[in-house]
Enzyme design. Structure first.
Site, short mmCIF file in Angstrom:
data_model
loop_
_atom_site.label_atom_id
_atom_site.label_comp_id
_atom_site.label_asym_id
_atom_site.label_seq_id
_atom_site.Cartn_x
_atom_site.Cartn_y
_atom_site.Cartn_z
CG HIS A 34 23.28 44.37 -72.01
ND1 HIS A 34 23.31 45.50 -71.23
CD2 HIS A 34 22.24 43.64 -71.54
CE1 HIS A 34 22.34 45.46 -70.35
NE2 HIS A 34 21.68 44.33 -70.51
CE1 TYR A 77 29.65 51.07 -69.69
CE2 TYR A 77 31.14 51.92 -68.02
CZ TYR A 77 30.55 50.86 -68.66
OH TYR A 77 30.84 49.57 -68.26
N PRO A 79 36.83 50.32 -61.74
CG PRO A 79 34.97 50.81 -60.44
CD PRO A 79 36.45 51.00 -60.49
CE LYS A 133 37.64 44.66 -70.20
NZ LYS A 133 36.44 43.94 -70.54
CE1 TYR A 146 32.27 48.04 -70.84
CE2 TYR A 146 30.76 46.52 -71.93
CZ TYR A 146 31.05 47.39 -70.89
OH TYR A 146 30.13 47.58 -69.89
P1 FAD Z 1 37.83 38.60 -54.25
O1 FAD Z 1 36.51 38.58 -54.91
O2 FAD Z 1 38.20 39.78 -53.43
O3 FAD Z 1 37.89 37.28 -53.36
C1 FAD Z 1 38.88 37.07 -52.39
C2 FAD Z 1 38.32 36.16 -51.31
O4 FAD Z 1 39.37 35.86 -50.39
C3 FAD Z 1 37.21 36.80 -50.52
O5 FAD Z 1 36.10 35.95 -50.43
C4 FAD Z 1 37.85 37.07 -49.15
O6 FAD Z 1 36.94 36.96 -48.08
C5 FAD Z 1 38.89 35.98 -49.09
N1 FAD Z 1 40.02 36.31 -48.22
C6 FAD Z 1 40.64 37.50 -48.07
N2 FAD Z 1 41.64 37.40 -47.19
C7 FAD Z 1 41.65 36.13 -46.77
C8 FAD Z 1 42.45 35.42 -45.86
N3 FAD Z 1 43.44 36.04 -45.18
N4 FAD Z 1 42.20 34.12 -45.62
C9 FAD Z 1 41.20 33.50 -46.30
N5 FAD Z 1 40.39 34.12 -47.20
C10 FAD Z 1 40.63 35.42 -47.42
N6 FAD Z 1 34.77 44.95 -60.66
C11 FAD Z 1 34.09 45.29 -61.73
O7 FAD Z 1 34.49 44.87 -62.82
N7 FAD Z 1 32.96 46.07 -61.64
C12 FAD Z 1 32.48 46.52 -60.41
O8 FAD Z 1 31.47 47.19 -60.34
C13 FAD Z 1 33.17 46.18 -59.27
N8 FAD Z 1 32.73 46.56 -58.06
C14 FAD Z 1 33.47 46.26 -56.96
C15 FAD Z 1 33.05 46.70 -55.68
C16 FAD Z 1 33.80 46.44 -54.56
C17 FAD Z 1 33.35 46.94 -53.19
C18 FAD Z 1 35.01 45.71 -54.68
C19 FAD Z 1 35.87 45.42 -53.46
C20 FAD Z 1 35.39 45.23 -55.93
C21 FAD Z 1 34.65 45.51 -57.07
N9 FAD Z 1 35.02 45.04 -58.35
C22 FAD Z 1 34.34 45.38 -59.43
C23 FAD Z 1 36.15 44.19 -58.56
C24 FAD Z 1 35.75 42.71 -58.61
O9 FAD Z 1 34.70 42.49 -57.75
C25 FAD Z 1 37.01 41.92 -58.26
O10 FAD Z 1 37.98 42.17 -59.27
C26 FAD Z 1 36.80 40.41 -58.13
O11 FAD Z 1 36.01 40.14 -56.99
C27 FAD Z 1 38.14 39.71 -58.00
O12 FAD Z 1 37.96 38.37 -57.62
P2 FAD Z 1 39.02 37.62 -56.70
O13 FAD Z 1 38.52 36.23 -56.55
O14 FAD Z 1 40.37 37.85 -57.23
O15 FAD Z 1 39.00 38.40 -55.31
C1 DHB Z 2 28.74 47.31 -63.60
C2 DHB Z 2 29.97 47.56 -63.04
C3 DHB Z 2 30.95 48.14 -63.80
O1 DHB Z 2 32.16 48.37 -63.29
C4 DHB Z 2 30.71 48.50 -65.11
O2 DHB Z 2 31.68 49.10 -65.84
C5 DHB Z 2 29.47 48.24 -65.67
C6 DHB Z 2 28.48 47.65 -64.89
C7 DHB Z 2 27.69 46.68 -62.76
O3 DHB Z 2 27.93 46.48 -61.55
O4 DHB Z 2 26.61 46.39 -63.27
#
Ligand code: FAD
Ligand code: DHB
Length: 401
Positions: free
Chosen positions: A81, A210, A302, A306, A394
C-alpha cells in the site's frame, strides 16, 4: 551485567522463551550468523499459526524478512500500500506514504502468516522449537551460567545456556523475573478497546481507512481478495456475543459514512474479538543474562500498527549484539542493548499514543478537546510537513536511530 568474557560455548548458547515474531525471528537471525538457539513455546504450532493479530508490516520489516529468506510468500501474497486515508467530518483525505517518504510503503500481510513463514524457515534450517513447553522458569540470571527450566510431556527439563531472550509477550514470565526494585514500568491505559472482525467479503477500499466519527473510531483493513479485517472502538468490557452481524455492520456503516454515501462491502462475520488498549514500557530491558524483546518489554495501542514491527526492530538490535559477542568477544553492544532499543521504542510509543489520541472518542473529552482533535486532523491532512511526520513514522523509522 555479569562477566561475558570468553568461555567455553554452551551446546545451546541462547535460550529463547516464546515463539512469537520476536522469538522466531531472533532465532533465525542468530542461526544465519552461526549462533544456535532453542525456542521454548508454551502453545502448539497450530495455535501460534492460527492466532489472528496484526496485519501491517513496515518497509524495514518487509526488507528484513526478504533478506533472511522468509519473505517469498510475503512478496507473492502481501499487498503493498502506498497510502492511507484519514476520514473525519464525513470526508476522506489521502496521505501519500510513498511520495512523502521518498519511495517507502507498507505491506498488509497477516501476523500469523509471518509466523508460519518463520516457523518453516527455522524448521527447514534444522532449528529447534519446543512446542507445549510448560511451566517455563528462568534462573541464575546474574551469573554467567543462566538456566531455563520447563516441562515437556510431564517430564522436567533444564537448559543451560549463555544468554536468555525473553520473547514471551506481555503475559510471559521473563519480565517478572527481573526484581521489581530493578525495573521501572510506565503504563497508560485507554478507556476503550477495539472490536476486530474478519469478514468474508471483497475489499471495501484499496487502501486502509482510519476514521474518526462522533460515535468513535473505525478502521478498514484487508487480508485477501475475499477476507477483510475491520475494527471499531468499543467499550473494553463489552461482550463479543452482544454484537450480532447486523449490529456490527450498522455501526461500521455509521462510523465510516461520507458525504458521498460511502459504505463498506458487507459479508458474513467469520471471527470477532475485543482487543485491550494500553501503552506500556519496562526499563531496562535487560537483567544480567536475560534480555527482553517485543511485547515482553513494551506494548502500544494498535492504532499506529507498530506492535509487531517494534518486536522485529528489537530483535534486530539484540541479534547483532549477541553476534558481536560470539564473533568478536565484545559485550559492548549487549550492554547498550536496552538503551539502543528504547530510543526507537519511545518514538513508536509517542506515535501510537498520538494516532490513538487523534482518532478516538475519549469519554472525558469536552467540546474544546473534540475541536482540537479535528484541528489536528485538518492540520495533518493539509500541511505537507505534518503529513510527512505521520508518513515517516507509519512506514517505520530507520532501525538505527
Ligand atoms: P507475542 O506475539 O505475544 O509472542 C509471545 C509468544 O510467547 C507467544 O507465542 C506465547 O504463547 C509465548 N509465551 C507466553 N508466555 C510463555 C511462557 N511462559 N513460556 C513459553 N512461551 C510463552 N499489533 C498491531 O500492530 N496491530 C494489531 O492489530 C494488533 N492486534 C493485536 C491483537 C491482539 C489480541 C494482541 C494480543 C496483540 C495485537 N497486536 C497488534 C500486537 C502484536 O500482535 C504484538 O506486538 C506482537 O505479537 C509482538 O510479538 P512478540 O513476539 O513480542 O510477542
Ligand atoms: C491492522 C491493524 C492495525 O493496528 C492497524 O493500525 C492497521 C491495520 C490490521 O490488522 O490489518
Amino acid at each position: 551485567m555479569a562477566n561475558v568474557g570468553a568461555r567455553k560455548l554452551n551446546p545451546t548458547p541462547v535460550a529463547i522463551v516464546g515463539a512469537g515474531p520476536a522469538g522466531l525471528l531472533l532465532s533465525h537471525l542468530l542461526h544465519l550468523e552461526g549462533v544456535e538457539s532453542i525456542v521454548l513455546e508454551v502453545r502448539t504450532r497450530e495455535e501460534i499459526e492460527g492466532t489472528i493479530r496484526a496485519g501491517v508490516l513496515e518497509q524495514g520489516t518487509v526488507d528484513l524478512l526478504k533478506q533472511i529468506g522468509a519473505g517469498e510468500r510475503l512478496a507473492r501474497e502481501g499487498f503493498v500500500h502506498h497510502g492511507i486515508e484519514l476520514r473525519f467530518a464525513l470526508r476522506g483525505h489521502r496521505i501519500d506514504l510513498t511520495e512523502l517518504t521518498g519511495g517507502k510503503a507498507i505491506t498488509v500481510y497477516a501476523q500469523h502468516e509471518v509466523i508460519k513463514d518463520l516457523v518453516k524457515a527455522r524448521l527447514d534450517a534444522g532449528g529447534s522449537i519446543v512446542f507445549e513447553a510448560k511451566n517455563v522458569t528462568v534462573h541464575d540470571l546474574e551469573t554467567d551460567a543462566p538456566k531455563v527450566r520447563y516441562e515437556k510431556d510431564g517430564a522436567p527439563h533444564e537448559l543451560a545456556c549463555d544468554f536468555i531472550a525473553g520473547c514471551d509477550g506481555f503475559h510471559g514470565v521473563c519480565r517478572s523475573s527481573i526484581p521489581e526494585a530493578l525495573r521501572t514500568e510506565y503504563l497508560r491505559s485507554y478507556p476503550f478497546g477495539w472490536f476486530g472482525i474478519l469478514t468474508q467479503a471483497p475489499p471495501s477500499s484499496h487502501e486502509l481507512i482510519y476514521s474518526l466519527h462522533d460515535r468513535g473510531f473505525a478502521l478498514v483493513s484487508t487480508r485477501s481478495p475475499t477476507i477483510q479485517r475491520l475494527y471499531f472502538q468499543c467499550d473494553p468490557h463489552d461482550r463479543v456475543e452482544a454484537w450480532s452481524d447486523d449490529r456490527i455492520w450498522r455501526e461500521l456503516r455509521t462510523r465510516l459514512e461520507t458525504l458521498e454515501g460511502w459504505e463498506p462491502k458487507e459479508g458474513p462475520v467469520m471471527q470477532k474479538g475485543i482487543i485491550a488498549m494500553r501503552s506500556f514500557v519496562c526499563e531496562p530491558m535487560q537483567h544480567g543474562r536475560l534480555f527482553l524483546a517485543g511485547d515482553a518489554a513494551h506494548i502500544v495501542p494498535p492504532t499506529g500498527a507498530k506492535g509487531l514491527n517494534l518486536a522485529v526492530a528489537d530483535v534486530r538490535v539484540l541479534a547483532r549484539a549477541l553476534v558481536e559477542r560470539y564473533h568478536n568477544g565484545s559485550d559492548a553492544a549487549l550492554r547498550a542493548y536496552s538503551a539502543t532499543a528504547l530510543r526507537r521504542i519511545w518514538k513508536a510509543q509517542r506515535f501510537s499514543w498520538w494516532m490513538t489520541s487523534m482518532l478516538h472518542q475519549f469519554p472525558d473529552n469536552n467540546r474544546y478537546q473534540k475541536r482540537l482533535q479535528l484541528a489536528e486532523l485538518d492540520y495533518v491532512t493539509t500541511s505537507r510537513a505534518a503529513a510527512t511526520a505521520l508518513a515517516e513514522n507509519y512506514v517505520g523509522l530507520p532501525f538505527d536511530g
